[in-house]
Scaffold this motif. Structure first.
Motif, PDB file in Angstrom:
ATOM      1  N   HIS A 127       0.908  -1.156   0.000  1.00 26.93           N
ATOM      2  CA  HIS A 127       0.000   0.000   0.000  1.00 26.93           C
ATOM      3  C   HIS A 127       0.932   1.185   0.000  1.00 26.93           C
ATOM      4  O   HIS A 127       1.363   1.650   1.035  1.00 26.93           O
ATOM      5  CB  HIS A 127      -0.885  -0.081   1.251  1.00 26.93           C
ATOM      6  CG  HIS A 127      -1.458   1.219   1.756  1.00 26.93           C
ATOM      7  ND1 HIS A 127      -2.801   1.446   1.851  1.00 26.93           N
ATOM      8  CD2 HIS A 127      -0.871   2.347   2.213  1.00 26.93           C
ATOM      9  CE1 HIS A 127      -3.007   2.655   2.357  1.00 26.93           C
ATOM     10  NE2 HIS A 127      -1.861   3.220   2.599  1.00 26.93           N
ATOM     11  N   HIS A 129       0.587   4.059  -1.958  1.00 31.66           N
ATOM     12  CA  HIS A 129       0.019   5.242  -2.614  1.00 31.66           C
ATOM     13  C   HIS A 129       0.571   5.363  -4.036  1.00 31.66           C
ATOM     14  O   HIS A 129       0.869   6.453  -4.495  1.00 31.66           O
ATOM     15  CB  HIS A 129       0.328   6.526  -1.825  1.00 31.66           C
ATOM     16  CG  HIS A 129      -0.089   6.464  -0.378  1.00 31.66           C
ATOM     17  ND1 HIS A 129       0.297   7.392   0.543  1.00 31.66           N
ATOM     18  CD2 HIS A 129      -0.882   5.591   0.299  1.00 31.66           C
ATOM     19  CE1 HIS A 129      -0.217   7.098   1.738  1.00 31.66           C
ATOM     20  NE2 HIS A 129      -0.939   5.998   1.611  1.00 31.66           N
ATOM     21  N   THR A 134      -4.335   7.627  -0.963  1.00 32.37           N
ATOM     22  CA  THR A 134      -5.622   6.937  -0.829  1.00 32.37           C
ATOM     23  C   THR A 134      -6.473   7.422   0.347  1.00 32.37           C
ATOM     24  O   THR A 134      -7.594   6.964   0.521  1.00 32.37           O
ATOM     25  CB  THR A 134      -5.391   5.423  -0.634  1.00 32.37           C
ATOM     26  OG1 THR A 134      -4.664   5.222   0.588  1.00 32.37           O
ATOM     27  CG2 THR A 134      -4.613   4.822  -1.787  1.00 32.37           C
ATOM     28  N   HIS A 135      -5.958   8.332   1.161  1.00 33.06           N
ATOM     29  CA  HIS A 135      -6.655   8.695   2.412  1.00 33.06           C
ATOM     30  C   HIS A 135      -7.615   9.870   2.221  1.00 33.06           C
ATOM     31  O   HIS A 135      -7.678  10.787   3.036  1.00 33.06           O
ATOM     32  CB  HIS A 135      -5.621   8.983   3.504  1.00 33.06           C
ATOM     33  CG  HIS A 135      -4.737   7.809   3.805  1.00 33.06           C
ATOM     34  ND1 HIS A 135      -5.014   6.904   4.802  1.00 33.06           N
ATOM     35  CD2 HIS A 135      -3.610   7.359   3.193  1.00 33.06           C
ATOM     36  CE1 HIS A 135      -4.076   5.957   4.820  1.00 33.06           C
ATOM     37  NE2 HIS A 135      -3.216   6.213   3.843  1.00 33.06           N
ATOM     38  N   HIS A 199       2.681   8.571   8.947  1.00 34.71           N
ATOM     39  CA  HIS A 199       2.303   7.989   7.652  1.00 34.71           C
ATOM     40  C   HIS A 199       1.605   9.098   6.873  1.00 34.71           C
ATOM     41  O   HIS A 199       0.989   9.967   7.461  1.00 34.71           O
ATOM     42  CB  HIS A 199       1.349   6.810   7.892  1.00 34.71           C
ATOM     43  CG  HIS A 199       0.850   6.146   6.639  1.00 34.71           C
ATOM     44  ND1 HIS A 199       1.612   5.265   5.913  1.00 34.71           N
ATOM     45  CD2 HIS A 199      -0.335   6.246   5.973  1.00 34.71           C
ATOM     46  CE1 HIS A 199       0.919   4.836   4.869  1.00 34.71           C
ATOM     47  NE2 HIS A 199      -0.266   5.414   4.886  1.00 34.71           N
TER      48      HIS A 199
HETATM   49 ZN    ZN Z   1      -1.623   5.091   3.362  1.00 26.99          ZN
END
Ligand code: ZN
Length: 301
Positions: A127, A129, A134-135, A199
């Motif tokens: 994961h 990005h 993606t958040h 993150h």
């Molecule tokens: Zn992430």
């Protein structure tokens, strides 16, 4: 083959009978937004719990049955759910593919950030990005396009209930609009504040409220930082007077502590998903809580 698929889709639309309609989402945030639109006509379940690190989550066998019996699957999309591909191939259901009325990829309606950041595209299970950050649910304004897509998906499957879904969404957007005013004024003193994040979960949130993210503890999303990268980061934070470090509840606690202690910054734990704290029980209270935590730590500095 095409006939079989058509029959299957017809069957699945017909199976969407009297409610509540079973919906499966990949995250608690999407569950909260589906519930806001679907109200009592849906029974929604999230595959991932609120505080699971998307990098390490795995679907349990019992959840596969839930997925199989869902009338609608709602996901974040991009490479946010590296675990979903395996679950979908186990379930092997032709309804859960792009273009099917039973499948909603909410990233499709979003203006993505960091889509141009050059990164290695997703390896298996990664994961990173790789297709953009993606958040996106962490910008509350994105509650609009997400609920718009949810409304269309629900109304396509249950056309008779469109008016009900529309009224729910309108009500949700009115409350969102009201809270946005409060959030903007609460965040005003933090406008332009330069922060480091653990993150890269917060660029959408930061853009909305004027925080400036100058660096991440994870140089690559989901990959633990090397000691030399950390040393450089801490030096940079000391040198430029960065006072806030934003971490998640599942961030490596000893790294958070080390960076905060050695840089002199205050670590503030923000909740990345609905349900990650009892005070963040729905989409709007998620922002209430995070903004309260940020303003408190800024005031205490
Ligand atoms: Zn992430």
């Amino acid at each position: 083959m095409r006939w079989a698929l058509a029959l299957f889709l017809l069957w699945s639309v017909a199976a969407w009978g009297a409610g509540p309609h079973p919906v499966v989402t990949t995250s608690t945030d999407l569950k909260a937004l589906v519930d806001a639109v679907g109200g009592e006509k849906v029974k929604t379940e999230s595959l991932a719990p609120p505080l699971s690190d998307p990098h390490s989550f795995e679907v349990k066998p019992g959840q596969l049955a839930k997925l199989k019996s869902a009338a609608l699957l709602v996901r974040v999309g991009l490479d946010h759910e590296p675990w979903l591909g395996a679950a979908l191939s186990t379930v092997n259901d032709p309804r859960f593919v792009a273009g099917s009325p039973n499948y909603l990829d909410t990233s499709k309606g979003i203006r993505l950030l960091q889509a141009e950041t050059p990164r290695l595209r997703a390896d298996k299970g990664a994961h990173v990005h790789g297709f953009g950050n993606t958040h996106f649910w962490l910008d509350p304004e994105n509650g609009r396009p997400i609920t718009a897509a949810v409304l269309e998906a629900l109304a396509r499957l249950a056309p008779a209930d469109r008016g009900y879904f529309e009224a729910n969404r309108k009500n949700f957007l009115a409350r969102l609009e009201e809270r946005l005013k409060e959030w903007r004024s609460a965040m005003a003193p933090l406008k332009g504040a330069r922060v480091v994040v653990f993150h890269e979960s917060w660029p959408y949130f930061a853009e909305r409220f004027g925080l400036v993210i100058v660096a991440s503890v994870e140089a690559v999303p989901g990959v633990p930082p090397s000691p030399s990268y950390l040393a450089g980061l801490i030096q940079k934070m000391r040198g430029s007077g960065i006072r806030l470090l934003i971490a998640e509840p599942y961030s490596n606690a000893s790294v958070v502590k080390q960076v905060a202690r050695q840089s002199g910054a205050t670590a503030v734990k923000l909740i990345p998903s609905v349900g990650g704290d009892p005070a963040a029980a729905d989409y709007l209270s998620l922002f209430d809580l995070n903004i309260k935590r940020l303003s408190q730590s800024a005031a205490a500095r």
